[in-house]
Enzyme design. Structure first.
Site, PDB file in Angstrom:
ATOM      1  N   ASP A  16       0.501  -1.168   0.091  1.00  0.00           N
ATOM      2  CA  ASP A  16      -0.074  -0.003   0.318  1.00  0.00           C
ATOM      3  C   ASP A  16       1.338   1.232   0.371  1.00  0.00           C
ATOM      4  OD1 ASP A  16      -2.422   1.254   0.634  1.00  0.00           O
ATOM      5  OD2 ASP A  16      -2.993   1.354   1.946  1.00  0.00           O
ATOM      6  N   HIS A  33       2.200   3.509  -9.690  1.00  0.00           N
ATOM      7  CA  HIS A  33       1.897   1.867  -9.259  1.00  0.00           C
ATOM      8  C   HIS A  33       3.446   1.210 -10.292  1.00  0.00           C
ATOM      9  CE1 HIS A  33      -2.020   2.338  -7.868  1.00  0.00           C
ATOM     10  NE2 HIS A  33      -2.425   3.177  -8.869  1.00  0.00           N
ATOM     11  N   LEU A 127      10.405 -20.524  -4.501  1.00  0.00           N
ATOM     12  CA  LEU A 127       9.583 -19.294  -4.794  1.00  0.00           C
ATOM     13  C   LEU A 127       8.809 -19.963  -4.761  1.00  0.00           C
ATOM     14  CD1 LEU A 127       8.744 -17.224  -2.488  1.00  0.00           C
ATOM     15  CD2 LEU A 127       9.620 -15.970  -4.534  1.00  0.00           C
TER      16      LEU A 127
HETATM   17  C1  IPE Z   1      -5.000  -2.810   0.129  1.00  0.00           C
HETATM   18  O1  IPE Z   1      -5.231  -2.167  -0.510  1.00  0.00           O
HETATM   19  C2  IPE Z   1      -5.477  -2.942  -1.116  1.00  0.00           C
HETATM   20  C3  IPE Z   1      -4.417  -3.699  -2.221  1.00  0.00           C
HETATM   21  C4  IPE Z   1      -2.863  -3.199  -1.617  1.00  0.00           C
HETATM   22  C5  IPE Z   1      -4.499  -4.171  -3.387  1.00  0.00           C
HETATM   23  P1  IPE Z   1      -6.468  -0.258  -0.408  1.00  0.00           P
HETATM   24  O2  IPE Z   1      -5.889   1.122  -0.195  1.00  0.00           O
HETATM   25  O3  IPE Z   1      -6.927  -0.731  -1.609  1.00  0.00           O
HETATM   26  O4  IPE Z   1      -7.635  -0.890   0.901  1.00  0.00           O
HETATM   27  P2  IPE Z   1      -7.619   0.508   1.552  1.00  0.00           P
HETATM   28  O5  IPE Z   1      -8.285   1.593   1.281  1.00  0.00           O
HETATM   29  O6  IPE Z   1      -6.535   1.346   2.807  1.00  0.00           O
HETATM   30  O7  IPE Z   1      -9.275  -0.841   2.600  1.00  0.00           O
HETATM   31  C1  IPE Z   2      -1.702   0.416  -3.404  1.00  0.00           C
HETATM   32  O1  IPE Z   2      -1.102   1.728  -3.375  1.00  0.00           O
HETATM   33  C2  IPE Z   2      -1.707  -0.001  -4.467  1.00  0.00           C
HETATM   34  C3  IPE Z   2      -2.729  -1.011  -4.714  1.00  0.00           C
HETATM   35  C4  IPE Z   2      -4.314  -0.624  -4.050  1.00  0.00           C
HETATM   36  C5  IPE Z   2      -2.912  -2.513  -5.306  1.00  0.00           C
HETATM   37  P1  IPE Z   2      -2.660   3.344  -3.256  1.00  0.00           P
HETATM   38  O2  IPE Z   2      -2.083   3.056  -4.838  1.00  0.00           O
HETATM   39  O3  IPE Z   2      -3.844   2.381  -2.893  1.00  0.00           O
HETATM   40  O4  IPE Z   2      -1.799   3.746  -2.921  1.00  0.00           O
HETATM   41  P2  IPE Z   2      -2.288   4.799  -1.765  1.00  0.00           P
HETATM   42  O5  IPE Z   2      -2.723   4.041  -0.056  1.00  0.00           O
HETATM   43  O6  IPE Z   2      -3.705   5.498  -2.282  1.00  0.00           O
HETATM   44  O7  IPE Z   2      -1.503   5.741  -1.054  1.00  0.00           O
HETATM   45 MG    MG Z   3      -4.305   2.257  -0.328  1.00  0.00          MG
END
Ligand code: IPE
Ligand code: IPE
Ligand code: MG
Length: 227
Positions: A16, A33, A127
Site C-alpha cells: 500500500d 504504481h 519460491l
Molecule cells: C489494500 O490497499 C489493497 C491492495 C493493496 C490491493 P487499498 O488502498 O486498496 O485498501 P484500503 O482502501 O486502505 O482498505
Molecule cells: C497500493 O497503493 C496499490 C494497490 C491498491 C494495488 P494505493 O494505490 O492504494 O496507494 P494509496 O494507499 O492511495 O497511497
Molecule cells: Mg491504499
C-alpha cells in the site's frame, strides 16, 4: 505447527501507498504504481535469495474497482505487462506463479497472461509467488465453503501465513487472507510501497525473528525463526 526447522516462511504483503507516494511528488497516481512494480521485482528477488517458501502479494482487491476507470485500466495493464515480462525470468529462477482471485471481470489480455504465467511455471519448485488480483478473502472463504469442507482444507488450510507485512502506514487487513492469517505475525510500516526495498524487507524479517509464536500454548514458546 509452523515452527519446525525446515519450515519455509510464508510471507504475505499488503502493498500500500503507491498513490500517496506519487502525489507527494506531484506525480499522477499511476506513476506510483509503476515504481511499485519495480519494488515487486526487487522484493521477489530478495525472497528468492532468503529462501522464503511462499510470497503472497495483494495487488488488486475487489474493492479497487471503485477507483477511476483510468487508474484501474493502468493497474490492469501494469499487471499484464509484469506477468508477460517476468514469467520467463521467474521460471528460470524456479519460481511458481499462482494468481488468486476472480478472473471473470479481468481484461482478456490479463487473463491470458495469467494462464500463460501459471502454465509456464507450474513445474517450478522454488519460491511460490502468489499474486492476488480482484481478490477478497471473504469471497475466497465463501467459495471454498460452498465447495465443501474438504475444499476449505485444500484451498485455504494449507497456506497459513507466517508473517503479514502492510506498507503505507495503515493498520488494517482490507479483506486480505483472513483465513490464512489466523496465526500470522503482523507488521505495519509507514514506508510506502515504492520505497520498500530489500533493506526494509530485511528489517521486517529481522523483527519477525524476534517474535515468539506460541499458537495459544503456554509452554516453551518457540522463536519464530532460528538465528
Ligand atoms: C489494500 O490497499 C489493497 C491492495 C493493496 C490491493 P487499498 O488502498 O486498496 O485498501 P484500503 O482502501 O486502505 O482498505
Ligand atoms: C497500493 O497503493 C496499490 C494497490 C491498491 C494495488 P494505493 O494505490 O492504494 O496507494 P494509496 O494507499 O492511495 O497511497
Ligand atoms: Mg491504499
Amino acid at each position: 505447527m509452523q515452527t519446525t526447522p525446515d519450515h519455509k516462511l510464508h510471507v504475505a504483503i499488503i502493498m500500500d501507498g503507491n498513490g500517496r507516494w506519487a502525489e507527494a511528488r506531484g506525480l499522477p497516481r499511476p506513476a506510483g504504481h509503476q515504481v511499485g512494480a519495480d519494488t515487486v521485482r526487487a522484493i521477489v528477488r530478495s525472497a528468492i535469495a532468503r529462501d522464503i517458501g511462499a510470497l503472497s502479494l495483494y495487488a488488486f482487491s475487489t474493492y479497487n474497482w471503485r477507483r477511476s476507470e483510468a487508474e484501474v485500466a493502468g493497474m490492469m495493464a501494469l499487471l499484464r505487462h509484469f506477468l508477460l515480462v517476468e514469467a520467463r525470468q521467474l521460471r528460470d529462477a524456479n519460481v511458481r506463479i499462482s494468481i488468486l482471485g476472480r478472473r471473470d471481470r479481468l481484461p482478456l489480455g490479463l487473463v491470458k497472461a495469467i494462464a500463460a504465467a501459471e502454465r509456464s511455471t507450474a513445474a517450478c519448485t522454488g519460491l511460490h509467488l502468489r499474486v492476488a488480483i480482484d481478490y477478497s478473502a471473504r469471497d475466497a472463504i465463501l467459495a471454498a465453503a460452498a465447495a465443501g469442507p474438504e475444499a476449505i482444507a485444500a484451498e485455504l488450510g494449507t497456506e497459513d501465513v507466517d508473517f503479514l507485512i502492510r506498507t503505507g502506514g495503515d493498520q488494517r487487513l482490507s479483506d486480505f487472507m483472513l483465513w490464512e492469517c489466523a496465526q500470522a505475525e503482523l507488521y505495519f510500516t509507514r514506508v510506502k510501497w515504492p520505497d520498500f526495498g530489500p533493506a526494509e524487507f530485511d528489517t521486517a524479517l529481522a523483527e519477525y525473528g524476534t517474535r515468539v509464536r506460541s499458537f495459544g500454548g503456554n509452554v516453551e514458546p518457540v522463536r519464530a525463526m532460528a538465528g
